[in-house]
Write a protein that holds these residues in place. Structure first.
Motif, PDB file in Angstrom:
ATOM      1  N   THR A   1       0.856  -1.184   0.000  1.00  0.00           N
ATOM      2  CA  THR A   1       0.000   0.000   0.000  1.00  0.00           C
ATOM      3  C   THR A   1       0.898   1.242   0.000  1.00  0.00           C
ATOM      4  OG1 THR A   1      -0.079   0.077   2.408  1.00  0.00           O
ATOM      5  CG2 THR A   1      -1.783  -1.219   1.278  1.00  0.00           C
ATOM      6  N   MET A   2       0.325   2.402  -0.285  1.00  0.00           N
ATOM      7  CA  MET A   2       1.139   3.617  -0.318  1.00  0.00           C
ATOM      8  C   MET A   2       1.698   3.988   1.060  1.00  0.00           C
ATOM      9  SD  MET A   2       1.652   4.258  -3.389  1.00  0.00           S
ATOM     10  CE  MET A   2       2.772   5.586  -2.948  1.00  0.00           C
ATOM     11  N   PRO A   3       0.978   3.765   2.172  1.00  0.00           N
ATOM     12  CA  PRO A   3       1.633   4.010   3.460  1.00  0.00           C
ATOM     13  C   PRO A   3       2.891   3.164   3.645  1.00  0.00           C
ATOM     14  CG  PRO A   3      -0.731   3.877   3.783  1.00  0.00           C
ATOM     15  CD  PRO A   3      -0.469   3.495   2.352  1.00  0.00           C
ATOM     16  N   GLU A   4       2.839   1.916   3.170  1.00  0.00           N
ATOM     17  CA  GLU A   4       4.017   1.057   3.273  1.00  0.00           C
ATOM     18  C   GLU A   4       5.124   1.545   2.350  1.00  0.00           C
ATOM     19  OE1 GLU A   4       1.752  -3.164   4.346  1.00  0.00           O
ATOM     20  OE2 GLU A   4       2.015  -2.570   2.248  1.00  0.00           O
ATOM     21  N   VAL A   5       4.750   2.051   1.183  1.00  0.00           N
ATOM     22  CA  VAL A   5       5.745   2.569   0.235  1.00  0.00           C
ATOM     23  C   VAL A   5       6.468   3.774   0.830  1.00  0.00           C
ATOM     24  CG1 VAL A   5       6.082   3.673  -2.003  1.00  0.00           C
ATOM     25  CG2 VAL A   5       4.546   1.714  -1.801  1.00  0.00           C
ATOM     26  N   VAL A   6       5.707   4.698   1.444  1.00  0.00           N
ATOM     27  CA  VAL A   6       6.321   5.881   2.042  1.00  0.00           C
ATOM     28  C   VAL A   6       7.321   5.482   3.127  1.00  0.00           C
ATOM     29  CG1 VAL A   6       5.860   7.931   3.453  1.00  0.00           C
ATOM     30  CG2 VAL A   6       4.421   7.435   1.475  1.00  0.00           C
ATOM     31  N   LEU A   7       6.953   4.487   3.930  1.00  0.00           N
ATOM     32  CA  LEU A   7       7.878   4.022   4.959  1.00  0.00           C
ATOM     33  C   LEU A   7       9.120   3.399   4.334  1.00  0.00           C
ATOM     34  CD1 LEU A   7       5.497   2.454   7.626  1.00  0.00           C
ATOM     35  CD2 LEU A   7       6.741   4.609   7.754  1.00  0.00           C
ATOM     36  N   MET A   8       8.944   2.630   3.268  1.00  0.00           N
ATOM     37  CA  MET A   8      10.091   2.016   2.594  1.00  0.00           C
ATOM     38  C   MET A   8      11.049   3.069   2.058  1.00  0.00           C
ATOM     39  SD  MET A   8       8.704  -1.261   0.443  1.00  0.00           S
ATOM     40  CE  MET A   8       6.959  -1.522   0.566  1.00  0.00           C
ATOM     41  N   LEU A   9      10.504   4.192   1.615  1.00  0.00           N
ATOM     42  CA  LEU A   9      11.339   5.249   1.046  1.00  0.00           C
ATOM     43  C   LEU A   9      12.049   6.071   2.113  1.00  0.00           C
ATOM     44  CD1 LEU A   9       8.970   6.527  -1.789  1.00  0.00           C
ATOM     45  CD2 LEU A   9      11.205   5.448  -2.114  1.00  0.00           C
ATOM     46  N   THR A  10      11.571   5.984   3.344  1.00  0.00           N
ATOM     47  CA  THR A  10      12.127   6.853   4.375  1.00  0.00           C
ATOM     48  C   THR A  10      12.831   6.130   5.504  1.00  0.00           C
ATOM     49  OG1 THR A  10       9.961   6.881   5.458  1.00  0.00           O
ATOM     50  CG2 THR A  10      10.466   8.707   3.991  1.00  0.00           C
ATOM     51  N   ASP A  11      12.737   4.795   5.566  1.00  0.00           N
ATOM     52  CA  ASP A  11      13.303   4.135   6.746  1.00  0.00           C
ATOM     53  C   ASP A  11      14.736   3.653   6.542  1.00  0.00           C
ATOM     54  OD1 ASP A  11      11.823   0.791   6.433  1.00  0.00           O
ATOM     55  OD2 ASP A  11      13.181   1.894   5.143  1.00  0.00           O
ATOM     56  N   ASN A  12      15.303   3.925   5.375  1.00  0.00           N
ATOM     57  CA  ASN A  12      16.714   3.614   5.115  1.00  0.00           C
ATOM     58  C   ASN A  12      17.088   2.169   5.472  1.00  0.00           C
ATOM     59  OD1 ASN A  12      19.209   4.379   4.083  1.00  0.00           O
ATOM     60  ND2 ASN A  12      20.006   4.861   6.116  1.00  0.00           N
ATOM     61  N   TYR A  13      16.305   1.264   4.916  1.00  0.00           N
ATOM     62  CA  TYR A  13      16.578  -0.179   5.044  1.00  0.00           C
ATOM     63  C   TYR A  13      16.368  -0.740   6.444  1.00  0.00           C
ATOM     64  CZ  TYR A  13      18.360  -0.986   0.364  1.00  0.00           C
ATOM     65  OH  TYR A  13      18.463  -1.139  -0.978  1.00  0.00           O
ATOM     66  N   GLN A  14      15.757   0.022   7.333  1.00  0.00           N
ATOM     67  CA  GLN A  14      15.546  -0.508   8.677  1.00  0.00           C
ATOM     68  C   GLN A  14      14.316  -1.400   8.758  1.00  0.00           C
ATOM     69  OE1 GLN A  14      17.766  -0.128  11.171  1.00  0.00           O
ATOM     70  NE2 GLN A  14      18.998   0.812   9.550  1.00  0.00           N
ATOM     71  N   THR A  15      13.377  -1.197   7.836  1.00  0.00           N
ATOM     72  CA  THR A  15      12.150  -1.992   7.837  1.00  0.00           C
ATOM     73  C   THR A  15      12.259  -3.114   6.815  1.00  0.00           C
ATOM     74  OG1 THR A  15      10.853  -0.070   8.498  1.00  0.00           O
ATOM     75  CG2 THR A  15       9.655  -1.908   7.501  1.00  0.00           C
ATOM     76  N   HIS A  16      11.811  -4.281   7.182  1.00  0.00           N
ATOM     77  CA  HIS A  16      11.848  -5.427   6.266  1.00  0.00           C
ATOM     78  C   HIS A  16      10.933  -5.167   5.074  1.00  0.00           C
ATOM     79  CE1 HIS A  16      11.829  -9.482   4.708  1.00  0.00           C
ATOM     80  NE2 HIS A  16      10.507  -9.484   4.772  1.00  0.00           N
ATOM     81  N   ARG A  17      11.427  -5.424   3.887  1.00  0.00           N
ATOM     82  CA  ARG A  17      10.630  -5.253   2.679  1.00  0.00           C
ATOM     83  C   ARG A  17      10.535  -6.589   1.944  1.00  0.00           C
ATOM     84  NH1 ARG A  17      13.804  -0.782   2.544  1.00  0.00           N
ATOM     85  NH2 ARG A  17      15.279  -1.764   1.135  1.00  0.00           N
ATOM     86  N   PRO A  18       9.371  -6.884   1.410  1.00  0.00           N
ATOM     87  CA  PRO A  18       9.244  -8.126   0.636  1.00  0.00           C
ATOM     88  C   PRO A  18      10.065  -8.038  -0.643  1.00  0.00           C
ATOM     89  CG  PRO A  18       7.267  -6.774   0.403  1.00  0.00           C
ATOM     90  CD  PRO A  18       8.098  -6.130   1.474  1.00  0.00           C
TER      91      PRO A  18
END
Length: 812
Positions: A758-775
């Motif tokens: 979802t777009m909320p998840e996308v925004v977090l992926m763009l801003t968390d600098n690899y700290q959040t697990h991404r599929p």
């Protein structure tokens, strides 16, 4: 510590040392704190702002030392005088005093024996508020903690603008120009400032306002690795600057950001709306204090009451048009979605139902509001600094004379009765133009003969009747109605030299209004059936949306066959103008490209989750991303957008519209669209922005397949950096950021909607600098673009021609 030496925090985040704002070692020096590993250097605190170290030819240098009195002192190397000191009262001797630079950017002086904090830089902020620092009031000594801007970008001395928290309940943030308010946040409701609609976003959290402490910001856990800070600029702009360990800082938010953000621009008893022309209008029941000043665009004098209140008794109103209401009680008129006025009073009332009786019984009470998290607010004087939003804000109840309220009800009854008479085009036309002329009378003060406009309905103008019959009365006319003649003058009669571009629904022209405002005019094609639908959609939809990453709609104009939409002018045209041009794409350095990607993501997040409507754009592409003077992105062209109900996640259509290369597989093949359709388009756009290549430019099915497939193949082989636009030098971007963006683009552009984030998840992926697990992205179904014309049935083809068209198309 002498010049040339520095003190570094434990995790090497911050650095303390001597510096010169012009990076000239021979010029006057200051002691400051800055981020250690981010260039260009951004100084966040300065000790000796008003007392620079005067550099001379002498070999003696200044030094920072702990003196015999236990204070941290900045000492001139020539005459040994103290330039700056912590001035701790009752500090221990230097043998037990310790100065430490923390990983929060706080310079702390402590008693080494007891650990007691004697002094800290967080209690003496400069122009920057770092995370975990506090701005407000010091209960212990009564000192106010405010941010004060630099006098200039290269002069740290105190400037004119300050930022602080007001000493009232509930508190507000203010930017002051000297002693005069310059900008105001609106009241704090324990979760957000209600005058800052952007704080409605669910992913913007971590703000706190505590009584006796003030305002602070604690970064959320998923923003680890991203640096953020509040800064007041020398020009009075209060900004949030963000850096995710890239090469430069970018502005995430700033205020004031428009004319309506400036404090009190419309004067008392008036409301400001950036999307109306003029931006200032009197509240209901009020008229301009000076018609002449109002016509000249000077609204500072505000408005005065038109009808005397019963509460005023026999007192004389300041308005020459005032009259009594026949002894009938005053009432209250509701104005929704506004930044509530300043100079409020807080009443200890816990229930909304008790707020109205309290104000009704007090003749001095001119307005009230009940806000969850705050309670009852009332106003006794002039209502100043009211701003109308398209979403967010609060409800204001304004005391009016009985006759003002009754007149309003009569008008509503007439409109409702007319609407109920029938469904003929003539009746809808009458309502349409009644809204039109009432709007113009309110805004321009120019009342014309309405009957001649009614005659247009009877001329057999089919396209106009179609628009009228399919538009809910008055829905699309919350914005300005422009005269066709004024648009002709503004665009030099739609001169070829003013033409900015050509799209699927018509041409776009640059114009300049009589007040000097630059505009962009979309002239819808007269023979396009979609043109009417687009006009209706944009006027109803965009007028209700407001976000810094959405293009701003100024109004429309309808004249005979002409259908015009007027937007704010974007001096840098659209993303494709730079991205796909071999001569211009080098102007899009990595910092700008990432800012564009991030801005578009936040704009989509607003459309999907945070706006008052739930909107699917359906035509996201590079040509629909406009760029302002600072190359900030703004999503445009909402002609194909659809509004979703909260309870519906998926819709089906037999009318497939969009642009080849950006439409998701389920939409092209089955007409199914959802938020995930926009996510797919965003993924394609992201990969195009990284690579500088169109998704439709891969024409050899046996070799290049598609941009998505090509990107996945490089990523799966560990060669994702090879996708980067060759126009950018290898040392001008972060390799980790590029790989991260490629991966996010591939995840968004996966074939199956359920696999996309979802777009909320996308925004977090763009801003968390690899700290959040991404599929990890799945392997795409390899395919190529066939041609502009296509069928919903699969076709067998081995070779595909290149196609650079970006025109929105329709399939049935």
């Amino acid at each position: 510590m002498t010049q040339g030496q520095t003190l570094i925090s434990t995790s090497q985040i911050y650095e303390l040392g001597f510096f010169n704002p012009n990076n000239d070692s021979a010029a006057n020096q200051y002691v400051g704190i800055w981020y250690k590993n981010i260039l260009p250097r951004k100084v966040v605190w300065v000790a000796n702002r008003e007392h620079p170290i005067i550099v001379t030819d002498s070999t003696a240098t200044a030094n920072l030392t702990i003196g015999s009195d236990g204070n941290l002192n900045l000492v001139d190397g020539n005459n040994r005088s103290v330039i700056w000191s912590t001035r701790i009262v009752g500090s221990p001797s230097n043998n037990s005093t310790i100065a430490v630079l923390s990983d929060d950017g706080n310079l702390v002086v402590t008693n080494g024996m007891t650990g007691h904090v004697l002094w800290q830089s967080f209690d003496h902020p400069g122009d920057t508020l770092l995370p975990r620092a506090e701005m407000g009031f010091n209960d212990e000594n009564g000192e106010r903690r405010v941010l004060t801007c630099w006098k200039a970008e290269t002069d740290p001395s105190l400037g004119n603008f300050t930022v602080g928290v007001s000493p009232q309940t509930p508190p507000q943030l203010f930017v002051w120009n000297g002693s005069n308010p310059h900008w105001r946040s609106g009241q704090w409701d324990r979760t957000k400032f209600i005058g800052v609609p952007e704080m409605e976003s669910s992913y913007l959290n971590g703000y706190k306002v505590e009584e006796g402490v003030g305002f602070s910001y604690q970064p959320p856990y998923n923003f680890t690795g991203m640096y953020a800070m509040f800064v007041i600029s020398s020009k009075g702009l209060f900004k949030v600057l963000v850096n995710d360990q890239g090469t430069d800082w970018h502005t995430n938010w700033e205020a004031p950001n428009s004319s309506c953000d400036t404090y009190g621009v419309c004067g008392p008893f008036a409301v400001c709306n950036n999307f109306k022309s003029p931006i200032c209008n009197c509240l209901k029941g009020f008229v301009p204090k000076s018609n002449e000043e109002w016509r000249n665009g000077n609204w500072k004098g505000g408005c005065v009451r038109r009808t005397e209140l019963l509460c005023d008794g026999n007192s004389t109103s300041s308005s020459s048009t005032s009259h009594t209401s026949g002894g009938k009680k005053d009432g209250f008129w509701k104005k929704s979605m506004v930044k509530l006025p300043d100079l409020h009073e807080y009443v200890q009332i816990d229930y909304a139902s008790d707020c109205n009786p309290w104000c009704q019984s007090n003749c001095s009470c001119l307005a009230y509001a009940f806000v969850n998290g705050i309670g009852c607010l009332v106003w006794f004087g002039g209502l100043v600094d009211i701003q109308e939003f398209s979403s967010g804000g609060a409800d204001l109840f304004l005391r009016l004379a009985h006759s003002e309220l009754v007149g309003d009800k009569k008008t509503k009854k007439v409109v409702i009765s007319l609407a109920a008479i029938g469904t003929t085009a003539a009746i809808f036309g009458a309502i349409f133009f009644a809204c039109y002329m009432r709007r113009r009378a309110n805004q321009k003060g120019d009342i014309k003969d309405i009957t001649k406009h009614f005659d247009l309905i009877e001329t057999g103008d089919t396209s106009r009747n179609t628009l009228i019959q399919s538009t809910k009365p008055c829905d699309s006319f919350e914005l300005s109605i422009f005269d066709f003649d004024s648009i002709l003058v503004a665009t030099n009669h739609f001169s070829v030299t003013n033409k900015l571009g050509q799209g699927g629904f018509g041409s776009v022209y640059k114009g300049k209004l009589h007040d000097g405002t630059d505009i962009a005019v979309k002239r819808l094609s007269s023979n396009s059936g979609q043109g009417i639908e687009e006009l209706k959609n944009e006027m109803i939809l965009i007028s209700k949306l407001q976000h810094r990453n959405l293009v701003r709609l100024l109004g429309c104009c309808i004249y005979k066959e002409e259908k015009l939409i007027i937007y704010e002018f974007m001096p840098n045209k659209s993303l494709d103008f730079f991205l796909f041009d071999s001569r211009r794409r080098s102007e899009l350095n990595w910092e700008r490209r990432f800012n564009i990607i991030h801005g578009v993501a936040k704009g989509l997040l607003y459309l999907h989750r945070d706006s008052s409507l739930r909107v699917i754009h359906r035509d996201l592409k590079a040509s629909n991303i406009l760029l302002d003077g600072k190359m900030n992105p703004k999503i445009s062209d909402f002609g194909l957008a659809r509004i979703f109900q909260e309870s519906i996640d998926l819709a089906n259509t037999h009318r497939v519209v969009g642009t080849i290369g950006y439409m998701s597989p389920e939409y092209v093949m089955g007409g199914m669209f959802s938020e995930k359709s926009d996510v797919y388009s965003f993924g394609v756009l992201l990969l195009e922005t990284v690579s500088g290549k169109r998704n439709t430019s891969f024409h050899d099915c046996d070799q290049q397949l598609s941009l998505i497939a090509h990107a996945w193949q490089l990523w799966s082989e560990g060669r994702a950096l090879e996708l980067m636009d060759e126009a950018l030098l290898a040392d001008s971007y972060s390799s980790a950021d590029v790989v991260r963006c490629v991966e996010i683009g591939l995840v968004c552009a996966q074939d199956h909607p359920t696999d996309r984030p979802t777009m909320p998840e996308v925004v977090l992926m763009l801003t968390d600098n690899y700290q959040t697990h991404r599929p990890k992205p799945q392997r795409p179904l390899f395919f190529c673009q066939s041609s502009l014309k296509f069928h919903l049935q699969p076709q067998v083809a081995t070779k595909c021609s290149a196609n650079d068209a970006t025109i929105s198309i329709e399939g049935r």
